[in-house]
Design a protein around this motif. Structure first.
Motif, PDB file in Angstrom:
ATOM      1  N   TYR A 146      37.250  36.442  49.085  1.00 58.48           N
ATOM      2  CA  TYR A 146      36.295  36.688  47.904  1.00 58.48           C
ATOM      3  C   TYR A 146      35.323  36.076  48.088  1.00 58.48           C
ATOM      4  CZ  TYR A 146      34.176  36.660  43.275  1.00 58.48           C
ATOM      5  OH  TYR A 146      33.387  36.733  42.213  1.00 58.48           O
ATOM      6  N   VAL A 274      29.062  31.193  40.107  1.00 54.07           N
ATOM      7  CA  VAL A 274      29.540  32.706  40.409  1.00 54.07           C
ATOM      8  C   VAL A 274      30.971  32.623  39.899  1.00 54.07           C
ATOM      9  CG1 VAL A 274      30.034  34.321  42.026  1.00 54.07           C
ATOM     10  CG2 VAL A 274      28.072  33.079  42.455  1.00 54.07           C
ATOM     11  N   PRO A 275      31.129  33.343  38.907  1.00 55.10           N
ATOM     12  CA  PRO A 275      32.608  33.282  38.315  1.00 55.10           C
ATOM     13  C   PRO A 275      33.491  33.926  39.534  1.00 55.10           C
ATOM     14  CG  PRO A 275      31.422  34.915  37.555  1.00 55.10           C
ATOM     15  CD  PRO A 275      30.586  34.220  38.214  1.00 55.10           C
ATOM     16  N   GLY A 276      34.642  33.879  39.266  1.00 62.13           N
ATOM     17  CA  GLY A 276      35.863  34.482  40.049  1.00 62.13           C
ATOM     18  C   GLY A 276      36.860  35.218  39.392  1.00 62.13           C
ATOM     19  N   PRO A 277      37.930  35.739  39.939  1.00 64.24           N
ATOM     20  CA  PRO A 277      39.181  35.944  39.370  1.00 64.24           C
ATOM     21  C   PRO A 277      40.046  34.558  38.722  1.00 64.24           C
ATOM     22  CG  PRO A 277      39.158  36.560  41.799  1.00 64.24           C
ATOM     23  CD  PRO A 277      38.295  35.865  41.458  1.00 64.24           C
ATOM     24  N   VAL A 278      40.569  34.723  37.600  1.00 65.97           N
ATOM     25  CA  VAL A 278      40.802  33.652  37.045  1.00 65.97           C
ATOM     26  C   VAL A 278      42.370  33.321  37.510  1.00 65.97           C
ATOM     27  CG1 VAL A 278      39.730  34.043  34.810  1.00 65.97           C
ATOM     28  CG2 VAL A 278      41.950  34.999  35.112  1.00 65.97           C
ATOM     29  N   HIS A 287      34.836  27.958  36.799  1.00 64.45           N
ATOM     30  CA  HIS A 287      35.129  28.255  35.399  1.00 64.45           C
ATOM     31  C   HIS A 287      34.970  26.976  34.789  1.00 64.45           C
ATOM     32  CE1 HIS A 287      37.063  32.119  37.090  1.00 64.45           C
ATOM     33  NE2 HIS A 287      35.872  32.243  37.001  1.00 64.45           N
ATOM     34  N   LEU A 298      25.851  31.465  34.504  1.00 63.35           N
ATOM     35  CA  LEU A 298      26.721  32.331  35.189  1.00 63.35           C
ATOM     36  C   LEU A 298      25.764  33.287  35.954  1.00 63.35           C
ATOM     37  CD1 LEU A 298      29.626  33.981  34.045  1.00 63.35           C
ATOM     38  CD2 LEU A 298      28.063  35.297  35.086  1.00 63.35           C
ATOM     39  N   THR A 300      25.953  36.622  39.238  1.00 62.98           N
ATOM     40  CA  THR A 300      26.627  37.397  39.748  1.00 62.98           C
ATOM     41  C   THR A 300      26.055  37.832  41.113  1.00 62.98           C
ATOM     42  OG1 THR A 300      25.970  39.583  38.848  1.00 62.98           O
ATOM     43  CG2 THR A 300      27.592  38.155  37.646  1.00 62.98           C
TER      44      THR A 300
ATOM     45  N   TYR B 146      43.683  43.665  38.732  1.00 63.85           N
ATOM     46  CA  TYR B 146      43.504  42.306  38.175  1.00 63.85           C
ATOM     47  C   TYR B 146      43.334  42.262  36.630  1.00 63.85           C
ATOM     48  CZ  TYR B 146      40.213  38.443  37.027  1.00 63.85           C
ATOM     49  OH  TYR B 146      39.733  37.432  36.373  1.00 63.85           O
ATOM     50  N   VAL B 150      45.871  40.183  34.187  1.00 64.46           N
ATOM     51  CA  VAL B 150      45.411  39.171  33.284  1.00 64.46           C
ATOM     52  C   VAL B 150      45.683  39.390  31.722  1.00 64.46           C
ATOM     53  CG1 VAL B 150      43.396  37.820  32.330  1.00 64.46           C
ATOM     54  CG2 VAL B 150      43.540  38.502  34.895  1.00 64.46           C
ATOM     55  N   VAL B 274      37.159  36.746  29.565  1.00 66.14           N
ATOM     56  CA  VAL B 274      37.665  36.558  30.808  1.00 66.14           C
ATOM     57  C   VAL B 274      36.842  36.917  31.953  1.00 66.14           C
ATOM     58  CG1 VAL B 274      39.692  36.842  32.304  1.00 66.14           C
ATOM     59  CG2 VAL B 274      39.866  36.657  29.898  1.00 66.14           C
ATOM     60  N   PRO B 275      36.366  35.982  32.862  1.00 70.40           N
ATOM     61  CA  PRO B 275      35.536  36.560  34.005  1.00 70.40           C
ATOM     62  C   PRO B 275      36.179  37.158  34.953  1.00 70.40           C
ATOM     63  CG  PRO B 275      35.842  34.370  34.057  1.00 70.40           C
ATOM     64  CD  PRO B 275      36.509  34.603  32.723  1.00 70.40           C
ATOM     65  N   GLY B 276      35.645  37.632  36.211  1.00 73.54           N
ATOM     66  CA  GLY B 276      36.391  38.444  37.160  1.00 73.54           C
ATOM     67  C   GLY B 276      35.711  38.263  38.426  1.00 73.54           C
ATOM     68  N   PRO B 277      36.004  39.009  39.308  1.00 71.27           N
ATOM     69  CA  PRO B 277      35.087  38.864  40.541  1.00 71.27           C
ATOM     70  C   PRO B 277      33.933  39.690  40.458  1.00 71.27           C
ATOM     71  CG  PRO B 277      37.561  39.903  40.912  1.00 71.27           C
ATOM     72  CD  PRO B 277      37.381  39.687  39.495  1.00 71.27           C
ATOM     73  N   VAL B 278      32.773  39.059  40.935  1.00 67.72           N
ATOM     74  CA  VAL B 278      31.545  39.557  40.665  1.00 67.72           C
ATOM     75  C   VAL B 278      31.164  41.124  41.659  1.00 67.72           C
ATOM     76  CG1 VAL B 278      30.521  37.197  40.288  1.00 67.72           C
ATOM     77  CG2 VAL B 278      30.579  38.177  42.518  1.00 67.72           C
ATOM     78  N   THR B 279      32.205  41.133  42.215  1.00 66.58           N
ATOM     79  CA  THR B 279      32.531  42.457  43.373  1.00 66.58           C
ATOM     80  C   THR B 279      32.981  43.494  42.413  1.00 66.58           C
ATOM     81  OG1 THR B 279      34.295  41.414  44.194  1.00 66.58           O
ATOM     82  CG2 THR B 279      32.299  41.081  45.280  1.00 66.58           C
ATOM     83  N   HIS B 287      30.390  39.799  32.307  1.00 63.78           N
ATOM     84  CA  HIS B 287      29.639  38.768  32.911  1.00 63.78           C
ATOM     85  C   HIS B 287      28.425  38.973  32.176  1.00 63.78           C
ATOM     86  CE1 HIS B 287      32.085  38.614  36.873  1.00 63.78           C
ATOM     87  NE2 HIS B 287      32.533  37.742  36.095  1.00 63.78           N
ATOM     88  N   THR B 300      39.888  31.480  30.560  1.00 69.72           N
ATOM     89  CA  THR B 300      40.520  31.782  31.808  1.00 69.72           C
ATOM     90  C   THR B 300      42.127  32.296  31.752  1.00 69.72           C
ATOM     91  OG1 THR B 300      41.240  29.539  32.666  1.00 69.72           O
ATOM     92  CG2 THR B 300      38.931  30.418  33.262  1.00 69.72           C
TER      93      THR B 300
END
Lengths: 402, 402
Positions: A146, A274-278, A287, A298, A300, B146, B150, B274-279, B287, B300
């Motif tokens: 990722y 850049v955030p990502g999966p927690v 985070h 933040l 993206t 995902y 979560v 809760v953040p997540g993948p920017v993809t 976001h 998180t």
């Protein structure tokens, strides 16, 4: 009055005697100039006990001036150059490190954050010009698929919009950002924590070779210098100060990358995360920063990054002195036509005129001028930007050992 | 002076005449009481043209009082109950909706955010007690693996720490949060936008059945009411105001879930994201909120959520009136011993005393007391919390139709 050569040699000797970033050395150079500062130190006249001890230990191992002379010769053999604040291509914004103060700092690497004495540079572009519109993309070495994907996209997107992508040349996020920029045919700069002749890590040798061809390898350490652990942290302040902002893509908890971002904020640049999966350990540091550092923004993707670095009123910061390029001599209409050309591919005259907002006759006249300046080529399918060599001309002429 | 039965009937008739949340109705009830307010409206005396038209249209379709009587009878047949502000189990914090004002609101659902007139409730727990220590977990119906993961973890972790998990019963994030709470053997409340007899969506029928067994289904609409689109937005204000904070797990760009979070902030509760993948398109809304809403906190996991909802000084907010529970009568040492018991499994006397921070003799004495109160059971492998029925006793006795 000392000669430029003597001042250059003194700076090189000083970087060998003491690690880059040492405030007491910076202040001495500021007050006395590099030649007198070096003399004072070699005579055992350092104002601080600790610095005197450091210098004494080094001089026991060798003659600082002789080492400097060898380093300059070795730099020339490498096809690299040494850039000092006296050179046109010195990146003026790194002077903002003068105001860097890290709250609660206690470690040497957090305390000794003075501006660099000089840079070793490999690659054709003038350093200041390369860093003028630049964004750093940094993050974990042990990046996930990722993070690598996101860093590549950022590197590509920034380079595609004519921004220089700066990073540290490490595995993981750094490499992905450099590669993304290279894929876009853009400019990328690796700021190293070792000599530019032996960029670390070895496993990235092919990547470094590609960066030298079209971008820059930069270091505060002379050729042959080893990538000692503290040097990465010392190096990070240059990534922070030399760019308009730094994007952190992935970082484990309490990692070195978060430390770069704290420097970025301390030196008044834009810190982006850049955030990502927690669920990912590699996003915990990102985070953390977003939770604890109110000034970390933040982001993206490229659009957010450009919004941020465009927002900070960078024009108020000291303007980097850059050598004149052919495009700087263009009149407004010619500049419009040049801007209207796509980064890749060609356009017909009518479409180009419409995009530039000028009439067809004017577009034709300006395209002739642009062809003469080797900025534009006429192809079977229309007009196109000339390949990079034309843009690199100024770079190679500004080469040398500073 | 009207009877409680007359007031209850009037509130039910008012919810049928006008949608929940209508400010003009709320103000009338505040000033005149529900019985006189209903009379005024049925006599065509509504203070606002628009409200008069709404009431006229409704009364043309049926007799409000007769509809209310049928609704009360149907509620009793269902084994559900109607809870009004006059009841002990009324959740006092929803009164904070009085101060809810959404900046820049123009749509009806954003303007009409008055506190509820009454709730329909299915399940044994007293409503106020269930919502006392509660956190909402909301998000996209079209959740990704995902987001589902979560939300399940959050639901489980919150319930495992004795927090009630509130959500909207929808597919995706809502269902995952409810399921996580159920798996932990905890309490979960689904706040619906339709009658509690026909919870929507049908595909979640098995889930709703499980929720009714150990938790609550709650609605502002009478049995048989359909889940009309605007009702979800009207319902959201109850999720926001009825809990100490709301966690958004996944949301597409400009989604309804982000609207819930704006209500959460407007009503003075903690908004968490809760953040997540920017993809992921399903994290774009999350976001967006984190970038645009400075009061939205990035979280998180459960630890962050508890930190946030513990931080807001909820004790300053109006305290919900809850029926007395056996554990409320415990002395400090007995409470310590009870707290020291694990949520699942048993502990030996020595370990338990050490965890509680009391000596073994005291622990033994207090455990006898706790056994008498049916809060603790002695098993072959030590002492354990009594199964939920003991905790639900207060709930069933407080049942009925309010």
């Amino acid at each position: 009055m000392s000669t430029p050569e003597a001042r250059l040699l003194a700076r090189v000797a000083l970087t060998w005697l003491t690690e880059p970033g040492t405030w007491s050395v910076h202040r001495l150079v500021d007050r006395l100039g590099p030649v007198a500062a070096l003399e004072l130190l070699l005579d055992g006249g350092a104002p601080e006990e600790r610095l005197r001890a450091t210098v004494a230990a080094r001089t026991a191992a060798g003659d600082a001036r002789a080492v400097a002379e060898q380093a300059v010769a070795r730099t020339a053999r490498l096809g690299a150059r040494i850039v000092t604040p006296e050179d046109d291509e010195w990146p003026a914004p790194v002077a903002d490190l003068r105001r860097l103060a890290l709250p609660g700092a206690s470690r040497r690497v957090d305390l000794e954050t003075a501006p660099p004495l000089c840079f070793w540079v490999r690659g054709a572009w003038p350093l200041a010009e390369a860093l003028d519109r630049s964004v750093a993309v940094v993050g974990a070495r042990a990046a996930t698929a990722y993070g690598t994907h996101v860093a590549t996209e950022l590197g590509y997107g920034l380079a595609d919009r004519d921004w220089t992508v700066v990073s540290g040349g490490a595995f993981g996020i750094d490499s992905a950002a450099h590669r993304g920029a290279l894929t876009a045919g853009g400019l990328t700069v690796a700021v190293l924590a070792c000599g530019v002749d032996r960029p670390y890590p070895m496993g990235n040798t092919a990547l470094f070779d590609r960066i030298v061809e079209t971008g820059l390898l930069v270091s505060e350490w002379m050729p042959g210098a080893e990538p000692l652990r503290p040097r990465f942290l010392i190096r990070n302040r240059v990534i922070s100060a030399g760019t308009r902002g730094t994007v952190l893509v992935e970082a484990a908890a309490r990692s070195g990358a978060t430390q770069t971002l704290n420097r970025t904020i301390a030196v008044g640049r834009t810190a982006m995360v850049v955030p990502g999966p927690v669920t990912s350990a590699m996003s915990v540091g990102a985070h953390e920063l977003l939770r604890e550092q109110p000034r970390a923004r933040l982001v993206t993707g490229v659009a957010h990054v450009l919004e941020e670095v465009g927002r900070i009123g960078y024009d108020l910061a000291p303007v980097a002195r850059t050598p004149e390029r052919p495009r700087d001599r263009l009149d407004d209409e010619a500049a419009l036509v040049l801007e209207a050309l796509p980064r890749r591919g060609a356009l017909g005259l009518d479409v180009l005129a419409a995009r530039a907002g000028v009439d067809v006759r004017t577009a034709m006249r300006k395209l002739s001028l642009l062809e003469e300046l080797t900025l534009v080529v006429r192809r079977d399918d229309g007009y196109a930007l000339a390949p990079t060599p034309a843009r690199r001309t100024t770079g190679t002429t500004a080469g040398g050992t500073g």
